[in-house]
Enzyme design. Sequence first.
Site, short mmCIF file in Angstrom:
data_model
loop_
_atom_site.label_atom_id
_atom_site.label_comp_id
_atom_site.label_asym_id
_atom_site.label_seq_id
_atom_site.Cartn_x
_atom_site.Cartn_y
_atom_site.Cartn_z
N LYS A 57 0.87 -1.17 0.00
CA LYS A 57 0.00 0.00 0.00
C LYS A 57 0.92 1.23 0.00
CE LYS A 57 -3.71 2.62 1.03
NZ LYS A 57 -4.44 2.38 2.29
N SER A 59 1.25 5.65 -1.40
CA SER A 59 0.53 6.86 -1.79
C SER A 59 0.42 6.90 -3.32
CB SER A 59 1.28 8.11 -1.32
OG SER A 59 1.45 8.11 0.08
N THR A 113 0.19 11.59 -0.88
CA THR A 113 -0.81 12.23 -1.73
C THR A 113 -1.33 13.49 -1.07
OG1 THR A 113 -1.45 10.02 -2.47
CG2 THR A 113 -2.91 11.83 -3.07
N ALA A 114 -1.42 13.48 0.25
CA ALA A 114 -1.88 14.67 0.97
C ALA A 114 -1.01 15.88 0.63
CB ALA A 114 -1.87 14.40 2.47
N HIS A 157 -6.03 10.65 7.77
CA HIS A 157 -6.54 9.56 8.60
C HIS A 157 -7.60 10.04 9.59
CE1 HIS A 157 -3.56 7.27 6.61
NE2 HIS A 157 -2.55 7.53 7.39
#
Length: 283
Positions: A57, A59, A113-114, A157
């Site tokens: 997993k 980004s 990605t944030a 999150h």
Amino acid sequence: MAEEPFSVYYSPCPNDTFVFHAWAHGLLPGAPPADVTLADIDITNDLAARGTGDVLKISYAALPWVLDDYALLPCGGALGRGCGPLVLTREPGPVDAAGLAGKTVAVPGERSTAYLLFRLWAAAHVPGGVGEVRVMPFNAIMPAVRDGQVDAGLVIHEARFTYRDCGLRQLADMGEFWEGSTGHPIPLGAIVARRGLGEARLKAIAETIRASVRAAWSDPAASRAYVLEHAQEMDPAVARSHIDLYVNDFTAELGQAGHAAVRELLDRAAAEGLVPPVSPAAL
């Protein structure tokens, strides 16, 4: 001879432990074995960049650096609506986006990605740009804003559900910016698998992950202990809200709309010089 397990890396966040519970615990008949390691996404981004691991997993923002070695899988990731990262401040912090000009902002990993969404947003809304950007573990950002170590923080999150408890307020929602300017859902976390495994095994992994998602939905109670074990003392109600927000139809199947959102994100970022360009064939 027993099949060698795939090395699988995902975060301890509730959405990931919920999604992968059935596969990780051998509850899917006929599924390939998995050797699971839990690690925060900034770590898995780095592992993928170094070619470590079979399934990870990561980004979506990290994809351009790993697509030579890894294929994007069509399921298991985090992509949706109303689930974007938030920019938070303390009272009486900046009153609007322009007030962030020259300020210090804490962000999660440089290839998160944030942070990529934040850079796209800030280019359009913060004249002259922010001042110092400090990269911090995601769970250290709210305390840093609360304690005045930084002027603002970009959070992800469960912070979406708990920031008011820290006396913080929302300055901007990166999801609202993204959805409002593109119409697409928000691509956050991707599942990738090593291309060297071959097409047949990549397909089997995707089918296994999809089956794991469906198993989690069909019996949510089965994964509860596993989710809470790794949820870093998170309130069970917050963990449930986290899962409900980040595990959705796109988790089971990225589909045309999901792929279009990813394509838009990477194309926009490449046009701004923020990521290397990605050919359509790579996705």
